[in-house]
Design a protein around this motif. Structure first.
Motif, PDB file in Angstrom:
ATOM      1  N   THR A  72       0.790  -1.232   0.000  1.00 31.36           N
ATOM      2  CA  THR A  72       0.000   0.000   0.000  1.00 31.36           C
ATOM      3  C   THR A  72       0.823   1.284   0.000  1.00 31.36           C
ATOM      4  N   GLU A  73       2.140   1.210   0.195  1.00 33.01           N
ATOM      5  CA  GLU A  73       2.959   2.421   0.275  1.00 33.01           C
ATOM      6  C   GLU A  73       2.885   3.244  -1.005  1.00 33.01           C
ATOM      7  N   PHE A  74       2.910   2.589  -2.150  1.00 32.72           N
ATOM      8  CA  PHE A  74       2.954   3.331  -3.406  1.00 32.72           C
ATOM      9  C   PHE A  74       1.640   3.312  -4.176  1.00 32.72           C
ATOM     10  N   LEU A  75       0.694   2.473  -3.742  1.00 30.07           N
ATOM     11  CA  LEU A  75      -0.638   2.531  -4.329  1.00 30.07           C
ATOM     12  C   LEU A  75      -1.390   3.673  -3.644  1.00 30.07           C
ATOM     13  N   PRO A  76      -2.304   4.343  -4.347  1.00 26.95           N
ATOM     14  CA  PRO A  76      -2.998   5.510  -3.769  1.00 26.95           C
ATOM     15  C   PRO A  76      -4.122   5.135  -2.804  1.00 26.95           C
ATOM     16  N   VAL A  77      -3.787   4.299  -1.799  1.00 21.36           N
ATOM     17  CA  VAL A  77      -4.814   3.833  -0.860  1.00 21.36           C
ATOM     18  C   VAL A  77      -4.425   4.046   0.607  1.00 21.36           C
ATOM     19  N   SER A  78      -3.277   4.649   0.870  1.00 16.54           N
ATOM     20  CA  SER A  78      -2.811   4.996   2.216  1.00 16.54           C
ATOM     21  C   SER A  78      -2.250   3.825   3.016  1.00 16.54           C
ATOM     22  N   SER A  79      -0.940   3.725   3.044  1.00 16.26           N
ATOM     23  CA  SER A  79      -0.279   2.684   3.839  1.00 16.26           C
ATOM     24  C   SER A  79      -0.422   2.967   5.332  1.00 16.26           C
ATOM     25  N   SER A  80      -0.256   4.243   5.734  1.00 11.89           N
ATOM     26  CA  SER A  80      -0.360   4.581   7.159  1.00 11.89           C
ATOM     27  C   SER A  80      -1.757   4.277   7.688  1.00 11.89           C
ATOM     28  N   GLY A  81      -2.766   4.565   6.862  1.00 14.40           N
ATOM     29  CA  GLY A  81      -4.139   4.280   7.271  1.00 14.40           C
ATOM     30  C   GLY A  81      -4.353   2.805   7.508  1.00 14.40           C
ATOM     31  N   HIS A  82      -3.832   1.969   6.613  1.00 19.61           N
ATOM     32  CA  HIS A  82      -4.004   0.519   6.758  1.00 19.61           C
ATOM     33  C   HIS A  82      -3.249  -0.016   7.978  1.00 19.61           C
ATOM     34  N   LEU A  83      -2.063   0.527   8.233  1.00 25.04           N
ATOM     35  CA  LEU A  83      -1.295   0.059   9.385  1.00 25.04           C
ATOM     36  C   LEU A  83      -1.951   0.462  10.703  1.00 25.04           C
ATOM     37  N   ILE A  84      -2.589   1.618  10.726  1.00 27.95           N
ATOM     38  CA  ILE A  84      -3.304   2.043  11.931  1.00 27.95           C
ATOM     39  C   ILE A  84      -4.551   1.198  12.134  1.00 27.95           C
ATOM     40  N   LEU A  85      -5.210   0.848  11.017  1.00 30.13           N
ATOM     41  CA  LEU A  85      -6.437   0.056  11.101  1.00 30.13           C
ATOM     42  C   LEU A  85      -6.177  -1.364  11.591  1.00 30.13           C
ATOM     43  N   LEU A  86      -4.994  -1.902  11.275  1.00 32.14           N
ATOM     44  CA  LEU A  86      -4.701  -3.300  11.621  1.00 32.14           C
ATOM     45  C   LEU A  86      -4.905  -3.586  13.116  1.00 32.14           C
ATOM     46  N   PRO A  87      -4.256  -2.867  14.024  1.00 25.96           N
ATOM     47  CA  PRO A  87      -4.498  -3.149  15.454  1.00 25.96           C
ATOM     48  C   PRO A  87      -5.883  -2.694  15.915  1.00 25.96           C
ATOM     49  N   ASN A  88      -6.403  -1.621  15.307  1.00 26.16           N
ATOM     50  CA  ASN A  88      -7.710  -1.103  15.718  1.00 26.16           C
ATOM     51  C   ASN A  88      -8.851  -2.067  15.397  1.00 26.16           C
ATOM     52  N   LEU A  89      -8.747  -2.763  14.274  1.00 25.76           N
ATOM     53  CA  LEU A  89      -9.843  -3.630  13.834  1.00 25.76           C
ATOM     54  C   LEU A  89      -9.632  -5.098  14.188  1.00 25.76           C
ATOM     55  N   THR A  90      -8.389  -5.492  14.473  1.00 22.64           N
ATOM     56  CA  THR A  90      -8.114  -6.910  14.741  1.00 22.64           C
ATOM     57  C   THR A  90      -7.786  -7.188  16.199  1.00 22.64           C
ATOM     58  N   GLY A  91      -7.460  -6.146  16.959  1.00 23.81           N
ATOM     59  CA  GLY A  91      -7.079  -6.356  18.347  1.00 23.81           C
ATOM     60  C   GLY A  91      -5.619  -6.732  18.515  1.00 23.81           C
ATOM     61  N   MET A  92      -4.860  -6.781  17.416  1.00 25.66           N
ATOM     62  CA  MET A  92      -3.434  -7.075  17.499  1.00 25.66           C
ATOM     63  C   MET A  92      -2.700  -5.915  18.162  1.00 25.66           C
ATOM     64  N   ASP A  93      -1.546  -6.216  18.751  1.00 22.53           N
ATOM     65  CA  ASP A  93      -0.728  -5.161  19.332  1.00 22.53           C
ATOM     66  C   ASP A  93      -0.179  -4.273  18.218  1.00 22.53           C
ATOM     67  N   ASP A  94      -0.008  -2.992  18.536  1.00 18.92           N
ATOM     68  CA  ASP A  94       0.607  -2.082  17.574  1.00 18.92           C
ATOM     69  C   ASP A  94       2.037  -2.561  17.298  1.00 18.92           C
ATOM     70  N   GLN A  95       2.440  -2.502  16.050  1.00 19.71           N
ATOM     71  CA  GLN A  95       3.752  -3.036  15.677  1.00 19.71           C
ATOM     72  C   GLN A  95       4.917  -2.226  16.228  1.00 19.71           C
ATOM     73  N   GLY A  96       4.691  -0.974  16.593  1.00 17.33           N
ATOM     74  CA  GLY A  96       5.751  -0.154  17.171  1.00 17.33           C
ATOM     75  C   GLY A  96       6.563   0.588  16.123  1.00 17.33           C
ATOM     76  N   GLN A  97       7.288   1.599  16.566  1.00 19.92           N
ATOM     77  CA  GLN A  97       8.020   2.458  15.641  1.00 19.92           C
ATOM     78  C   GLN A  97       9.197   1.758  14.980  1.00 19.92           C
ATOM     79  N   ALA A  98       9.824   0.816  15.692  1.00 18.19           N
ATOM     80  CA  ALA A  98      10.982   0.127  15.113  1.00 18.19           C
ATOM     81  C   ALA A  98      10.584  -0.632  13.850  1.00 18.19           C
ATOM     82  N   ILE A  99       9.472  -1.322  13.895  1.00 23.51           N
ATOM     83  CA  ILE A  99       8.995  -2.054  12.720  1.00 23.51           C
ATOM     84  C   ILE A  99       8.519  -1.083  11.648  1.00 23.51           C
TER      85      ILE A  99
END
Length: 267
Positions: free
Chosen positions: A16-43
């Motif tokens: 999603t980084e180079f497709l016009p669909v927002s990589s940051s949005g998808h990464l934020i949605l991942l823990p918000n919608l799945t309950g997974m831990d946030d991946q953190g800044q290092a990742i």
């Protein structure tokens, strides 16, 4: 972090980084919608490095020219194609650095990381992309890129610091509105991403240096490799499709995702 989540984060970022669909949005949605831990800044830094290497490799011919011209630019000379390109990329990066600093100092960068914000930006800027793509002329190509156009596209890029907007989507919208053909709009957007990713990676990297350890380094390497491969595939596919297909498929995806997120957020 489990290997599954590590690879999932890397693939989402890479695709999603180079497709016009927002990589940051998808990464934020991942823990918000799945309950997974946030991946953190290092990742986050690792996957950005992976996508950085992908775009550099894909557009190496242009990157090589810009690198060659950077020395001339540092000497105060803009008398070659490379120096001119390096200057344009530098100018295009200034707005996002200023806006990014404002967001970080005010704390708005964290306040904007919500499903509601992403839903609205996904929808609104998806429609903006459709409007710019359908109404924009195709009279300009990448060699026509001027300093003025670089600055205008840089402002569009700064808007993408709001999660869900999409850096590539915003800059492509700006380029299409300025009259650049689809392939050239995408190419300029991708070249603009290089100094932007380097700058954001450096800022994030400073925050995670003190927490680095061997296991985190291994996880980061795995994430970077998978993000690199996914980003290279996504870039190749998009640039090939743009020869015959508009940005409408991405717009449709954004609109449906945006509506779905807003229904979820307000229900």
């Amino acid at each position: 972090m489990s290997l599954f989540q590590l690879i999932l984060v890397a693939l989402i970022q890479g695709l999603t980084e180079f497709l016009p669909v927002s990589s940051s949005g998808h990464l934020i949605l991942l823990p918000n919608l799945t309950g997974m831990d946030d991946q953190g800044q290092a990742i986050d830094v690792a996957v950005h490095i992976g996508t950085l290497f992908a775009v550099i490799m894909f557009f190496w011919a242009d990157v090589k020219i810009a690198i060659g011209g950077t020395g001339r630019l540092l000497q105060g000379k803009v008398d070659t194609k490379g120096a001119h390109l390096a200057l344009q990329l530098g100018i295009a990066t200034i707005p996002v650095m200023i806006f990014g600093l404002v967001l970080k100092l005010t704390g708005l960068d964290q306040a904007l990381r919500s499903v509601t914000v992403i839903g609205w930006t996904m929808l609104i800027f998806g429609l903006v992309l459709y409007w710019a793509d359908q109404k924009g002329a195709t009279t300009k190509t990448s060699p026509d890129w001027s300093i003025k156009d670089a600055l205008i596209m840089g402002v569009w890029q700064a808007l993408a610091l709001v999660p869900g907007t999409s850096r590539s989507g915003a800059t492509i919208s700006g380029a299409r509105q300025l009259g650049y053909a689809r392939e050239d709009a995408a190419k300029l957007s991708m070249l603009m991403s290089i100094p932007t990713i380097i700058a954001s990676g450096a800022v994030l990297g400073l925050d995670v240096v003190s927490t680095a350890n061997i296991q985190l380094a291994k996880d980061s390497l795995i994430a970077a490799v998978f993000a690199f491969v996914a980003a290279l595939l996504a870039l190749s596919l998009m640039m090939r499709l743009l020869k015959t297909v508009s940005f409408t498929p991405y717009v449709i995806y954004r609109v449906f995702l945006g509506i779905g997120l807003l229904v979820f957020a307000y229900s």
